[in-house]
Structure formats: C-alpha cells, structure tokens
Motif scaffolding. Structure first.
Motif, PDB file in Angstrom:
ATOM      1  N   ALA B 188      42.721  45.318  12.992  1.00 57.64           N
ATOM      2  CA  ALA B 188      42.785  45.507  14.443  1.00 57.64           C
ATOM      3  C   ALA B 188      42.983  44.183  15.159  1.00 57.64           C
ATOM      4  O   ALA B 188      43.763  44.080  16.117  1.00 57.64           O
ATOM      5  CB  ALA B 188      41.499  46.199  14.937  1.00 57.64           C
ATOM      6  N   ASP B 189      42.303  43.133  14.686  1.00 64.76           N
ATOM      7  CA  ASP B 189      42.487  41.810  15.295  1.00 64.76           C
ATOM      8  C   ASP B 189      43.955  41.394  15.217  1.00 64.76           C
ATOM      9  O   ASP B 189      44.534  40.908  16.192  1.00 64.76           O
ATOM     10  CB  ASP B 189      41.639  40.763  14.562  1.00 64.76           C
ATOM     11  N   LEU B 190      44.523  41.555  14.044  1.00 57.70           N
ATOM     12  CA  LEU B 190      45.919  41.134  13.864  1.00 57.70           C
ATOM     13  C   LEU B 190      46.845  41.961  14.754  1.00 57.70           C
ATOM     14  O   LEU B 190      47.728  41.429  15.427  1.00 57.70           O
ATOM     15  CB  LEU B 190      46.331  41.282  12.390  1.00 57.70           C
ATOM     16  N   GLN B 191      46.617  43.273  14.744  1.00 55.51           N
ATOM     17  CA  GLN B 191      47.490  44.156  15.531  1.00 55.51           C
ATOM     18  C   GLN B 191      47.354  43.885  17.028  1.00 55.51           C
ATOM     19  O   GLN B 191      48.355  43.824  17.754  1.00 55.51           O
ATOM     20  CB  GLN B 191      47.155  45.615  15.220  1.00 55.51           C
ATOM     21  N   ASP B 192      46.139  43.693  17.477  1.00 57.46           N
ATOM     22  CA  ASP B 192      45.922  43.449  18.904  1.00 57.46           C
ATOM     23  C   ASP B 192      46.537  42.115  19.330  1.00 57.46           C
ATOM     24  O   ASP B 192      47.148  42.019  20.398  1.00 57.46           O
ATOM     25  CB  ASP B 192      44.428  43.458  19.222  1.00 57.46           C
ATOM     26  N   ALA B 193      46.353  41.110  18.490  1.00 58.47           N
ATOM     27  CA  ALA B 193      46.915  39.804  18.828  1.00 58.47           C
ATOM     28  C   ALA B 193      48.436  39.877  18.857  1.00 58.47           C
ATOM     29  O   ALA B 193      49.088  39.323  19.764  1.00 58.47           O
ATOM     30  CB  ALA B 193      46.443  38.751  17.815  1.00 58.47           C
ATOM     31  N   LEU B 194      48.991  40.581  17.880  1.00 57.86           N
ATOM     32  CA  LEU B 194      50.458  40.721  17.850  1.00 57.86           C
ATOM     33  C   LEU B 194      50.952  41.444  19.101  1.00 57.86           C
ATOM     34  O   LEU B 194      51.976  41.079  19.693  1.00 57.86           O
ATOM     35  CB  LEU B 194      50.888  41.492  16.599  1.00 57.86           C
ATOM     36  N   ARG B 195      50.231  42.486  19.501  1.00 56.68           N
ATOM     37  CA  ARG B 195      50.612  43.246  20.686  1.00 56.68           C
ATOM     38  C   ARG B 195      50.589  42.341  21.921  1.00 56.68           C
ATOM     39  O   ARG B 195      51.528  42.324  22.713  1.00 56.68           O
ATOM     40  CB  ARG B 195      49.667  44.438  20.850  1.00 56.68           C
ATOM     41  N   GLN B 196      49.503  41.549  22.005  1.00 54.79           N
ATOM     42  CA  GLN B 196      49.414  40.634  23.142  1.00 54.79           C
ATOM     43  C   GLN B 196      50.562  39.622  23.139  1.00 54.79           C
ATOM     44  O   GLN B 196      51.034  39.197  24.182  1.00 54.79           O
ATOM     45  CB  GLN B 196      48.066  39.913  23.110  1.00 54.79           C
TER      46      GLN B 196
END
Lengths: 320, 320, 320, 320
Positions: B188-196
């Motif tokens: 989730a951290d990776l996905q959220d950061a990528l989204r941001q």
C-alpha cells in the motif's frame, strides 16, 4: 604468455629510456587548464546536458554493445600488476534463519583501476619537472598524493560519460584484420577513415580506435603485451584539437608501442591526460561495433567512484 | 561507528536465527526460471531494445544524477568485509624516458562486489535445501561454485541495465526526512506513493526506493548499519508481480531489518534474487533525485564484468 | 573499539603536530652507522655466533613460551591498516585423483608487516630533513624507495635473532597489574626492575618490557589503541647505550603515547630504529613469561623474508 | 616461466585425474589420531621439552643457516596463487611532529601461507570420503571450515618447532648436482644417504631432503614448477614410521611429481599431513647446509599465528 619475457622487454625499455637524460622541453603548452585553476575534471567538462541530448538522439534501435572485457585470471597485465578474485568459503555465509539463506561474496585484490578494461583518470600520469611530479592543471604530487589515495584528481571527480561516441575503424579502413605491433596511426589515417565512414568529430566526443589488436586478447597474450599499434603524437595532438572528451582503443596503451622516439616513454599519455585533461580507455573490445559498422553511437561509462583512485574498471557501452 | 557493537548485533541475530529449525517451506514458487532451464540472466532478460528506447525517450534535459557513492575508508560495511585502497610508491612508476613520465596506480582489496554501492548478482544469495545450496534457476553450488569464481550466474552474464527507472519516494510520501530503522514498507505504501507521484510501473523497470536512511551514511554509521527501513515480503512479492528488472534503495539491505519475522534471515533477498532472478542495488544515494522529484528517468548501470563474481561496484545513474 | 574515535584522535594528533614547525635539531647523533657506510643490518650485527651460544646456554628446561599473538579479525590495528584472511572455496581445490585429495589455502591481505605482533625493520621509520626522507645509516628514500619494495633496508636483510632475551617486568616491579596509558617508563624504572630481578643487560640482548597493557588486547581494544605506557626518550637512550639488538613490549608502540612532548611524534622509534639501527617488536604477549618470572631466556625470532618490506609478522619465542 | 604452460599441464593433470573414478580404498590406516580424538596438533606433540634440549645440545658453533627464501615478485607459484607487495605512498605516513617523523608500511596480498617458503599445517590437505572432506583426526570440513578461517586445525594451534633437524642430502649421496624432475626417492635412498652421513633419525626430528632442485628457483622457474624429484609413498611411510615431526625439501611439493601413479594426486601430502599429522615445509633453500655438510642441527621454526590459516610463511633456520 611469458611474463618473464614481457618483464625483460619492459625492463629493457625502462633501462634504455632512463639512460637518456631529459632532453624534451615541456614545450609551449602550459600546465594550466582551460577550465580554471581549480579544475579537476578536465575534458569531462565537455559533457554538457546538450551533449547528453546529442548522444541520446543517436539511439534508434535500442541495441547495446558491451565494450568492456571480462576480468579474469590469465588476462594480459602490465608488468608488476595483478588481479585476483576468490570466493571465500563454502558458501561464504549461512545457512542462517529458518529459511536457510546462504550467500557468497568475493575477495578481490589488484590494481583494480589499472587492469583489464581500464579508465585512465587525471591522477594517473604526470611529469617530473625539477624534482616535482606535476599532473593535470599543474597539481603537484607532493601536495595531493597520499598513501591512502589522491586528494586531487581522484577518479570520483570525473563524473559520468554519457556522450556521442565515434568509432574510427583504422584496421577496416586499411583493409586488414589487425595492424601489427608498432604501427603508427597518423592524423591522415584518422581523417581518411572518418571520411570513408562519413562521420565527423565534434567537441565532447569519445573517440574509439579499432586496430584489430584486441583479437590477441587471451589468445596470444605475449604478442598482445609486446607492444601495440596506436596513435603517434601527431594524431594525438589532432584529436586534442578536436576537443574530444576521451580516447580509447582495443589495445593496452592506446598509443603506439614501441614509441616513435625510443627515448620517450608514453608521450601520448602525458600529452593527452596530463596536459589536456583528456581521459583514456584501454583494453576495449571493439570487434562487434567494428563488424557491425557502428561508427556513431551513444556512449556511456560511469567510472566506479573509488575515492582518490587513478582509474576505474568498468564496462563502457555503445548504444545505437 | 562501533564495529564491535555491530558485530555483536549481527552475531546475536545469527545466533538466534540459527537456533530456529527450518520451518518455512519453500512454498509454491518453484526454482525454475521463466526464461528456460539454462538461463543465467533472470530479470535482465526484461531489458529489451524496446525497453532501451522507452528509457531513452525519458531524457528531456540531458541532466545526469549520480546515484553511486564514493568508496572510501570508514564507510559502513557488512561485518567481516573490508575495503582498502592504497597508492603504491612515490610515485608508483617513473620517471622514465627523456620526457620524465611518472605514473600512479592503486592497490585495492576487499569484497569489491559487496561493499559500498553494490549490485547483487544472481550468484549472491541462495538457499540450503537438503544439504545442497540452491541458487537462481535451481543451479547448485556444488556444481558451479569454485574457489576462483562462480561458473554459473557470474556477474559478467548479467549484461547492462539501460531501462526505465522509477523512484518511489516513500519518505516523501510519508512526510518524513527518514523512515526509522525497522519500518516495514508495504504494498500500500508503494502504491500510494506511486499514485501521489502519478507514476505507474511497467515490466523491465528498475525501482528505487527512497527511505531517507541514506542520510546516515558517513554521518552515523552505527545507526546506518544497525538495521534499515525497507520493504517486507508482501511488497517484494508485489514488485515481483510487476515484473521489475531490478530493485534498489538508499539502505544496505533494501529489505527491512530487523526482519518482520525474527526467525527468518534476509527473506526478500532470497525471494527476489534467488527465486525471481530480480537484481538489487544497495547503498544508493537517492537524496538528489528525491529532492528534485525525479520520479521517472532513464536508468543506466553496467556491472563491472568480474568473471565469476557475485556482485559489482559501480555508479548507477539517472538521466532526465 | 571505536575506529572513528581513534581516527579522530590520530587526526587531531597529526593536525596539531603538523602545525608545529620543525624545531628539534637532529642533534649531535649523526646518521652514520657504526657498522660502516654500506650497513643495512644495524644492531642485528650484534648477534654473533658467540651471542647465539650465550643464548643457548640459557636453555635449561626446554620450555618454550610463545610471545606472538594470533592474527585475527577484530584485533587492534593502527588507523588505516587492515588485516583480512579468507579461505577460498569449498574446498579451495579438489577433489582430484583417484585418491580424491582436497585442499585449502588462504587469501590474506593487509599491511602484513605492521599489523598484530609486528617487527619493525630499518626501512620502517625515518626523518624528513630538508625535503628528503632519511632512514638508518643515512639512506635516502628517494634512492631506495620503490612502489614494489625497498631496495635498501628491506626486512630480508635483517637476518635472524637468536640471542639472549631479557624481560623487564616494570608492571611487576611497580606492583600493578597494568601501567595506565601515558605512563612514562624511566631509566630508573628499568634499572630498579632489573636490580630486583637480579639481571643485567649485555650487548646484543633483546629487551622486552612488560607493562601489563597487553591484557587489554581483544578485551578493550579502544583503550588498548588510545595510547600506551612505555619508555620515554631518556630510557630509550639508556637502552641504546647498553647496545641492545632489539626492544619489545606488550603494547603497540613500545614508547609512551601520548608522547612526553606533545609536539613530537614517535621520537623513540625515530631514535632507536632510524639512528641506532635497533629493531623493535610490538604487540607481544608477555603475560606468561611475566607470570613465571622468566627474566632471562634464549630468544628466537626469524623475520619473514618479504623482500623490500618494512617489517614482518611472526611468533617470537622465549626458551628457558 | 610460462604460466600458461604450467596451467595447461596442471589442467591436464586435473582432467586426467578427475576422469579416474576413485579406486584407492582409504586403506587400513584409520583417520584417528594417536594423540586423542580432540588433538589438533599432530606430530607437533613430538616436540617435547626433552626434544628441545636434545636440539639445543647440537649447537656448538652458534652459526645460523637461513633456510627460507625471499618472497618476491616473479618467484615460482602454484597455479592460481599470487603474491603482491607494494609500499603505499611517498612515504606511507608523515612527516608529522616537530621531529618530522616519516614511515613506511607494506600492503601484501596473496595466499600467504601457501606461497614461497611455506609450511603446510594440518588444515591444508584432506580427502573427500562419501561427499564429506575429511582432514587430520577425522575432522570434517563441514564442521570446521568457514569463509573467515578454519575453526579446527588452524596453523595457530601448531605451536613452535624447536627440535633436532636432519638433512638427508640425496643429491650429494647420488653424486649429482640436481635430481631430475620425476626422480622417485626411495626408502633405500634415504637409508643409504643417512648411513653415508653417519646420522640416524629419532622421534620428533625434522627431516629435510636436499635434491638440488632448488637451484632452479628464480633461475628456471618453468622447470622448477614443471614437477619435482621427491619421495614416493614408500619413503613417506618409512619416514612416518620413524615418527618424524615434519618433513621438508628444496622443492615445491616434497613428494615426486609427476606422481608414481598418474591417477593419484599428491598422495604423500594426503598420507603424511592428513593421516599422520606430520607437517611439511616446501621451497626451502638447502644449498648452504648441503654444501657445508651440516647433517644434524638445531632446527627452529615458529609458524606465524594467522588464526584459522592452513599454512604459514617464514624463515626456518638451522643452527650448528
């Protein structure tokens, strides 16, 4: 390869050379860098963002050529240097953890920046003048040399070479597989070969010279080490005038060995590296780019940042 | 840095870990490579000419970021390893010739592929299974390991990484300078950061994770070595599913240390390198690319071709 | 041991020391050797056949004391030096032959003559005088120093030390387990301890000084390396007058550190080795001979003949 | 010396040898040590105080013979090994202090215990039996071998050799300068030479065999390395029965090479070291003791205590 014979040859060269009193005046070229009194990067300053973009535009197919050789036991070495790689242990570590992980590392020793495919940085070559060893931009060994590394001109200062690369296939131009040891490559040779290749040099290029000598690597190490075809001083000065960032060849010294003047040792190194700040790559494998007639390409090489080192190992690449 | 304290900590870790009997089943992932029974290159196979062109198109300004650190005395090291560089002589050679040329080289020793900024090849990590050490693609140490180098999976087989690079700035996403030692980075951290960051991963990418831990390098080596924030197994598996070619971080182990399960040692290394053939870069300097928000770039790294080695030093670069 | 702290301390010492302009005149002692202008052996010339016989007569029981320490990872080291030993492979070689022979060897790197129990040869220490580094017997570094070894004063010239050994147990005389770091051992201390031991010195002896500092080895490396109790210049000159062949101690520098005069660095080394040709042994284990009150013994040490080296590792012995 | 030729020869030997299936049964000699199940010192146990006194009584003149060779670039090496010594810096350190002290140290790398004059410890040679490498006293590599050194049978356990030395001058007895490569030295040769020398062996002796092969050292390295005259298995067993502590020779392998049975590799090493715990010294210089007919002498050698090493460099001595 007979190390003894090579050592004898080099010893003879050194003996002969050292008997000659210093006669060559430093000439009119001064030691000062065109990039300022503090400059430690020399011709790497020619690698501008614009030059990077120029290189990038040469990538059409995405095909990579590796120009670096394997580092391995038995490869040709300059007398007095060694290269050793061992894998400690059985394995090096582990098994540990409930997952029984194991691992290997490698123990390496040698003159790592100056064996195999090697990059000559600006701390590699200098000139003794009045008892002082003077390097690029007038930096004095007594002021920057330490037993643990060079405080000036270390390879970590050079930065990264992403630039236009040009192959000059002198062997191909001359219609031979391999130029014999001792062949002097002239300015005319370079110009004629470039004309035949329909390529011109521009500032900041890396210029790689294919002599065919590299075919001897690990095949006839004795002949490989005995000498080399290469540029003489005239061609070196012409390349310097073209404002190249780096030279390179499929030989161990780039320049012709034996030298044109038997009393002068490695004059091209001295001129290009120490006076002009132009870097150099040796022991390249240029056979594939030559065979495929890849004369112009994006060139990339990032020296390993061994702090205070004189050179670097690595795997320079050409991309077309 | 207190080497003694680090050694103690690692010894304790090893002691604790080794007391646990192997409980983790190899799982459903087999050892077979998706690139065939003879494959020794793993995820480097994902670096196709098309991928090279995709990377090239990301170069807009020609600006190069160096992601590699200087190799120097006093840098943090894994217990038991060393790095030594000395400059022999005064100078190393010369003066010889009438031109009084002098030169330096450098004597280097150490676990050169596994110190400082380091590239983990496929011969680095394996698993003991029924008394045999099994590496990527099922290759057995008893069949390819020798004291002078690995006959399979040597770093010289990996080729060159010119591909799309993606920075995932997890520290930035979480609004901190530095994630504390032991922080588990989740999918989730990776996905959220990528989204941001408005970036998506694609096959063959190199994914570099900025944790801020790198700020401790040569500043607080003890804390740097004590552990690291990093991905856990869940995030590792997600990255593997994205079919990346290589991972990397501004830490020494990429993965979180201490591990999520204290009884399991370096499980992410084992999963990504040994089972998936995905390479890894450690001890990167990602501070500049993070500061400049360079989330997508052309990535280039050419491992030094030390034949039979487990890893390589080097200076990976990002170009935008 | 905190390497960082030691390095800081040494750096400070060097900084402070280097700011002081050279004030100490070379003094009246000349650089000339009493053994002639060509002599490279110094006080080893005092080991005559008669002296060997004198030593031999001290062997009454045939009991051997080993005075050398194990060389191992984690031992105290002078800043900047390293010691590494690994066993390549699994095993290093074999099995070969119908007899399935296997073998191990070891890969060692480091400043081997100057780590652990170490013997200081005459090429180890000198003095810069008017821009030239002058060593024992006036030999100039510019004339004998090369990157591949010393052409004069190499340890292979020293020969073998089979001679009378004398232990001076200063800690025992003073009734303490260990003299604190910085304790200056005076001539009176040596004379009083010798008187209590009922032993006198004679020409060609090896004199070993027990301070108790060696008890810190591998127990408190930080304190071990922080400094040492040891002889000051007065005691050094007195030992030189006794015409000893070699000094030694259970410390890393023999002499007191910090020095009596903070502006002077390693003056006893300079006086005894460089001017007097008297050898030195460091990092000895003298605990057993001190405990057994073995004050007089046959001493034996044969330096490893590393050609052109400054020192040697080894295991000196006392036999009673 | 042609390294390539030597490597080829060894490669051929290994190829031939490895094609032969293991036919030689371990024989009736068991792996158990006569000194108990925990013993790691083997025949060094024969060096008793009484033996030291026996040796001491042989010193009549106080004359020392150095039997060790210089370690230097270009010396003969077993394929795959290296030896490198460089002097870092200009000088290595200093000048510091008002006394302008300077110093040198040396950077050494190589298989230090197994190059040049070398001492084979009990961790050097073993035998693969049913997939396990078995060494002296039945110790198994899987239980004591680590990447950082041997946990059993390390050379630091061997202690010191002060004992009676006997030179057997087989070349002298046969009236030749040098026994040709491949000459098998038999029990009768040893016995006859001893009789002619009027010397008998006794338990705990060190027995050194002069073949004259050492005259090739640094003169004809290729011939030196091509093979050696030496004892065959019969003579090895006879020496073992005499309960010697150590063997030695002026050759690189002690035993005859090529071996008596071409399918068996280094059987004498295996028998003497691995089964009998008898140590071995190689690459000795026995020319002077042979020329002076010094057949019986006090022998002294203290291996360097490299913890966990398989061997040691050094300078063994004979005193008469």
């Amino acid at each position: 390869m007979s190390i003894v014979r090579i050592l004898s040859a080099v010893a003879l060269l050194i003996f002969v050379a050292s008997k000659v009193s210093a006669q060559t005046p430093p000439g009119e070229s001064t030691w000062a860098s065109e990039w300022g009194a503090d400059d430690e990067r020399g011709a790497a300053n020619r690698i501008t963002p614009r030059k990077v973009l120029e290189a990038t535009r040469l990538i059409k197919e995405g095909r990579i050529y590796e120009l670096g050789r394997d580092y391995e036991a038995g490869m040709p070495l300059f007398p007095g240097r060694h290269y050793s790689l061992t894998i400690p242990g059985s394995p090096t570590g582990g098994p540990i953890g409930s997952n029984d992980v194991v691992w290997h590392d490698e123990m390496v020793s040698g003159q790592i920046g100056q064996v195999g495919t090697q990059f000559d940085g600006l701390g590699h070559v200098g000139t003794r003048v009045d008892g002082e060893d003077v390097f690029y931009n007038g930096f004095k060994r007594s002021e920057f040399g330490t037993s643990g590394g060079l405080n000036k001109l270390g390879v970590e200062k050079a930065g990264v070479f992403v630039t236009r690369g040009v192959l000059i296939d002198v062997a191909g131009y001359k219609g031979v597989e391999r130029l014999p040891v001792g062949t002097v490559i002239t300015t005319a040779d370079l110009q004629d070969a470039l004309r035949q290749q329909s390529v011109e040099l521009s500032e900041g290029d890396v210029v790689l010279i294919h002599t065919g000598h590299g075919a001897l690597w690990m095949v006839d190490n004795e002949e490989y080490n005995r000498g080399a075809p290469g540029i003489g001083m005239e061609a070196a000065l012409w390349l310097a005038e073209q404002k190249v960032a780096m030279t390179g060849a499929d030989t161990w010294p780039l320049e012709v060995i034996p030298s044109e003047d038997a009393e002068v040792a490695f004059p091209v190194h001295q001129e290009l590296i120490a006076r002009r700040g132009i870097y150099n790559l040796e022991n390249l494998d240029l056979s594939e780019v030559a065979a495929d007639k890849v004369y112009e390409f994006a060139f990339m090489f990032a020296p390993v940042k061994f702090k205070g080192a004189t050179g670097s190992p690595g795997n320079p690449i050409a991309i077309k």
